[in-house]
Design a protein around this motif. Structure first.
Motif, short mmCIF file in Angstrom:
data_model
loop_
_atom_site.label_atom_id
_atom_site.label_comp_id
_atom_site.label_asym_id
_atom_site.label_seq_id
_atom_site.Cartn_x
_atom_site.Cartn_y
_atom_site.Cartn_z
N THR A 193 -9.42 -8.45 5.35
CA THR A 193 -8.19 -9.11 5.77
C THR A 193 -8.25 -10.54 5.26
O THR A 193 -9.23 -11.23 5.51
CB THR A 193 -8.04 -9.09 7.29
N ASN A 215 -4.09 5.22 6.93
CA ASN A 215 -4.84 4.82 5.74
C ASN A 215 -6.08 5.67 5.54
O ASN A 215 -7.09 5.19 5.02
CB ASN A 215 -5.25 3.33 5.87
N ASP A 245 0.84 -1.19 0.00
CA ASP A 245 0.00 0.00 0.00
C ASP A 245 0.87 1.25 0.00
O ASP A 245 2.02 1.23 0.44
CB ASP A 245 -0.91 0.02 1.23
N TYR A 261 -6.86 -5.83 14.63
CA TYR A 261 -6.41 -4.91 13.58
C TYR A 261 -5.36 -3.96 14.13
O TYR A 261 -5.31 -3.69 15.34
CB TYR A 261 -7.58 -4.06 13.09
N ARG A 262 -4.56 -3.42 13.25
CA ARG A 262 -3.85 -2.20 13.60
C ARG A 262 -4.88 -1.10 13.80
O ARG A 262 -5.93 -1.11 13.17
CB ARG A 262 -2.88 -1.80 12.49
N PHE A 267 -6.23 -2.78 1.11
CA PHE A 267 -6.81 -1.45 0.92
C PHE A 267 -6.80 -1.10 -0.56
O PHE A 267 -6.01 -1.63 -1.34
CB PHE A 267 -6.00 -0.38 1.68
N THR A 277 -9.91 2.81 9.39
CA THR A 277 -10.26 2.81 7.98
C THR A 277 -11.44 1.89 7.72
O THR A 277 -12.35 2.21 6.95
CB THR A 277 -9.06 2.37 7.12
N ASP A 333 -3.93 -6.78 5.60
CA ASP A 333 -5.09 -5.92 5.43
C ASP A 333 -5.03 -5.35 4.03
O ASP A 333 -4.03 -4.75 3.64
CB ASP A 333 -5.09 -4.79 6.46
N TYR A 377 -10.91 0.28 3.08
CA TYR A 377 -10.54 -1.01 3.65
C TYR A 377 -11.36 -2.07 2.94
O TYR A 377 -12.59 -1.97 2.85
CB TYR A 377 -10.83 -1.05 5.15
N SER A 434 -4.91 1.91 12.76
CA SER A 434 -5.20 2.63 11.52
C SER A 434 -6.09 1.79 10.60
O SER A 434 -6.96 2.33 9.91
CB SER A 434 -3.90 3.01 10.79
N SER A 435 -5.89 0.47 10.59
CA SER A 435 -6.74 -0.40 9.78
C SER A 435 -8.16 -0.42 10.33
O SER A 435 -9.13 -0.38 9.58
CB SER A 435 -6.17 -1.82 9.74
N TRP A 436 -8.28 -0.49 11.65
CA TRP A 436 -9.61 -0.51 12.27
C TRP A 436 -10.36 0.78 11.95
O TRP A 436 -11.55 0.76 11.60
CB TRP A 436 -9.48 -0.69 13.78
#
Length: 783
Positions: free
Chosen positions: A160, A152, A125, A503-504, A287, A510, A285, A157, A506-508
């Motif tokens: 995963t 992100n 990414d 999740y990280r 994106f 997003t 993850d 998103y 930032s992933s959560w």
């Protein structure tokens, strides 16, 4: 070829996934359509285009002048002349001092291109990393009062992914090979294996290799191994069996056995290479960038201004040097833009696929029998009833769900029989017909017989990805929803759940951001939003909602006791509660509604008159802050009839007992009603004498409104009711399915309470993330 150019080409090959040239599915097909063009650019066009930028300096190329100088020195020595006294040597040395090192300029361009794309590309990414200086980063800012920013923030998103389900690659001859699961209890979308029972890819025992339409299919099962064998051992056994123990596929075997060595495995075959990739558990993850081209161009300008263009150098250099300097910058931008265009084409294609309106693969209806018997056309009605009585699948479902086989008949009502009878169906109008048990002819004829299908439909369940489901609803239900309840993963890091919950951050964010973005067009201006959440992400959640809707009001974080015994696995405290974050999504004061009084509260209405049950509430304002001194208009006397307790505002022969709003110490207070309101509602007031002998005035607080509905009250911010705890949810799921098919189901009472608080009559309620993970349901309830 220079080292910097080699590094750049290797990085770009990684960006464009050129090492996956044999793969022939999913995004790799998109890559393959561009692969030849990209490869030609890297191998043939990249270096010439950079040199083109510096062609004007070829005559001043340092390398050429150095060669001329060496030749002049040699000639001077041959003539016996002191080389340093030669005018030609002097001129060449002067020219050399002003020469352009074109090779060094080229190396700088390749180095900067490498640094730029390496910095902004991370694990598949592109993420903003505006490095202002060492250890200091800058973020884009447009003057917002508060800026919520995360890695992100400008991406969708997607999901995963743990494993490939199907996998396709091409052999050197161009033939295609497929790895396919033929029997699998798969971890769909974000769902995870339960009870630590890890599943493995296992070559099928029966027909592991099948040739179909000139392509080879290698068939696997995905299930727990009885001996808990490691995947690497199962892969080795599969390779050995395919290459050495199965007959009849010699032509395929020769290519599958071709060598693909690595430093650690010199004997690795092409089959082993792809089988290892197929079975590897790689949690990524995924994106898709919303505007990759615009993002990279903006970041490139920032990079050039901050790390390539140095104003001090421009001020101190001569005009020719500045011109060279600008040529270098132009070369960097020109080549970078070319690469960005390639990347953006691929990313934009993925984005179009993601945002493309999805097909509805199946639609079924659940309809109560009373609606069928209400169909006016007798011929259609009789035909439908006849089809239902003959349908064994529907009858067996009713037996399983409602135990209709236990219904005994009497003189009036017929009992259960096989097949069912029309009289039995008519006697049980609440039985639910499921159209999935019938053919399309019945389904279409039934729907055509219902006059207004939209009006008659009082609930909608969409099984699919939440983002796509709400996008599907948008054209029909835009601006319709009073209320939404969501139960996203809490991001606890616990892998024991059936869905992904680690999740990280930032992933959560997003992940939730995209689903909130999809819901907002559906919401009314006075919509309420309820989110079940715990301590891990509650702060990010609140900021995210306000980022999407700056006018949103966090009404409160309701503390809901979902585990009265406390979670024993918690590190510090045994938590008994979670939160229900409650928002007025666009700040409307009427987004939150009062709720019907509980049965316990209704029991307090123990008195009654001809208008119905009531309770008595003292009219005196019991707050000591309010007194006769600061509320003189609320201080006045009532006069009571001591025999029956009726009151008036003026003394007469019957109402002779004066009552003033005094507290237990005899101090003057005030009433909660003004004199005019008291006069208008005088029949709702009554006097009672306390044990001390003092008289008090009370108002009748009615249980029912004038329309006959139970009175409402403001919902509390702490919910301790037994019906909302997790045990209640587990019991309900157990009753429905005979076992706890998943952990920690939210009890229906919790969702119903949110709907009651946030939903006006006649509106719509939506529950998304109902199944957790990205594959949850979008559940639409119509009041």
């Amino acid at each position: 070829m220079s080292q910097n150019l080699e590094k750049l080409k290797a990085l770009l090959a990684e960006l464009f996934q050129l090492d996956q040239a044999e793969l022939d599915f999913g995004i790799y097909r998109i890559m393959n359509t561009k692969r030849e063009e990209i490869t030609r650019f890297l191998d043939r066009d990249l270096l010439p285009q950079v040199r083109e930028a510096f062609k004007d300096y070829e005559s001043e190329n340092r390398a050429g002048i150095e060669e001329e100088l060496r030749e002049a020195l040699r000639q001077a020595k041959e003539l016996g002349v002191d080389p340093e006294q030669s005018q030609k040597v002097k001129d060449l040395r002067a020219k050399l001092s002003q020469a352009v090192d074109v090779t060094a300029l080229e190396q700088e361009v390749f180095s900067h291109l490498y640094n730029f794309f390496r910095r902004y590309y991370s694990e598949g990414d592109f993420i903003s990393q505006r490095r202002y200086k060492e250890g200091v980063y800058a973020i884009p800012y447009e003057g917002e009062e508060v800026k919520l920013y995360w890695a992100n923030h400008d991406q969708y998103y997607i999901k995963t992914s743990e494993n490939f389900r199907d996998y396709t690659f091409k052999l050197p001859s161009g033939k295609r090979v497929h790895f396919k699961l033929v029997e699998a209890d798969t971890e769909k979308d974000n769902n995870r294996a339960q009870n630590g029972n890890e599943r493995r890819f296992i070559l099928t025992q029966e027909q592991p290799l099948v040739e179909e339409n000139g392509e080879l299919v290698i068939r696997f099962e995905y299930r727990p191994h009885p001996d808990k064998a490691k995947q690497a051992d199962l892969n080795a056994a599969a390779v050995d069996r395919i290459l050495n123990r199965i007959t009849g596929f010699d032509e395929w075997r020769r290519e599958l056995a071709s060598s693909r060595p690595t430093e650690k495995n010199a004997n690795r075959t092409l089959l082993e290479k792809h089988l290892t990739d197929y079975t590897a558990r790689n949690t990524f993850d995924y994106f898709i960038h919303k505007d990759l081209g615009g993002f990279l161009r903006r970041e490139l300008d920032f990079y050039i201004k901050n790390e390539v263009m140095h104003l001090d150098d421009i001020e101190s250099e001569t005009a020719p040097r500045v011109e060279q300097y600008l040529s270098k910058i132009k070369a960097i931008r020109r080549i970078a833009h070319k690469i960005i265009d390639f990347l953006a084409q691929i990313e934009n294609f993925q984005k179009k696929l993601w945002l493309k309106k999805k097909f509805v693969v199946e639609t079924q209806y659940c309809i109560t029998l009373d609606r069928i018997f209400a169909i006016e056309d007798k011929q259609t009605r009789d035909w439908l009833v006849d089809q239902i009585t003959k349908n064994d699948a529907q009858r067996e479902e009713w037996v399983q769900l409602f135990a209709i086989d236990e219904i005994k008949g009497d003189l009036v009502t017929p009992g259960y029989s096989t097949p069912l009878t029309p009289a039995f169906l008519k006697a049980h109008p609440t039985l639910v017909l499921d159209t999935r048990h019938f053919d399309e002819t019945l389904r279409l004829r039934l729907l055509a017989a219902i006059p207004d299908l939209d009006e008659e439909t009082d609930g909608l369940l969409i099984m699919g990805e939440n983002f796509q489901a709400m996008s599907l609803l948008a054209p029909r239900f835009a601006g319709s929803f009073d209320c939404a309840y969501i139960d996203p993963p809490y991001n606890t890091g616990n892998d024991a759940f059936i869905y992904k919950d680690s999740y990280r951050d930032s992933s959560w964010i997003t992940f939730i951001d995209g689903r909130l973005e999809a819901f907002l067009p559906l919401a009314r201006n006075d919509a309420a939003l309820f989110v079940s959440i715990d301590d891990n992400e509650v702060g990010n959640l609140v900021n995210l909602v306000k980022n999407h809707s700056p006018s949103a009001v966090l009404v409160t974080l309701v503390a809901a006791q979902l585990n009265p015994r406390g979670r024993t696995l918690d590190k510090y405290l045994a938590k008994t509660h979670e939160y229900v974050a409650t928002f007025a999504l666009f700040g409307a004061p009427d987004a939150i509604h009062e709720v019907t009084k509980s049965e316990e509260a209704q029991a307090e209405y123990c008195e009654s008159d001809d208008k119905g049950p009531f309770r008595l509430l003292e009219l005196r304002n019991r707050n000591p802050v309010f007194t006769r001194a600061n509320r003189p208009n609320l201080f006045y006397p009532f006069f009571a009839d001591p025999s029956c307790g009726t009151v008036r505002l003026e003394r007469d022969a019957i109402h002779r007992v004066e009552i003033l709003p005094r507290n237990s110490r005899g101090e003057d207070g005030c009433w909660t009603w003004g004199k005019d309101k008291a006069q208008e509602n005088i029949d709702e007031l009554v006097a009672r004498q306390a044990r001390t002998g003092a008289w008090r005035v009370f108002r009748k607080d009615r249980l029912h409104s004038e329309q006959g509905e139970v009175a409402t009250t403001k919902a509390k911010s702490i919910w301790l009711d037994k019906e909302i705890n997790n045990e209640n949810g587990k019991e309900l799921v157990g009753d429905l399915f005979g076992q706890a098919v998943f952990d920690f189901p939210k009890p229906v009472a919790l969702v119903e309470r949110c709907a009651e608080i946030g939903m006006a009559k006649g509106g719509y309620f939506i529950d998304f993330f109902a199944g957790s993970g990205t594959s949850g349901h979008a559940l639409l309830n119509m009041n």
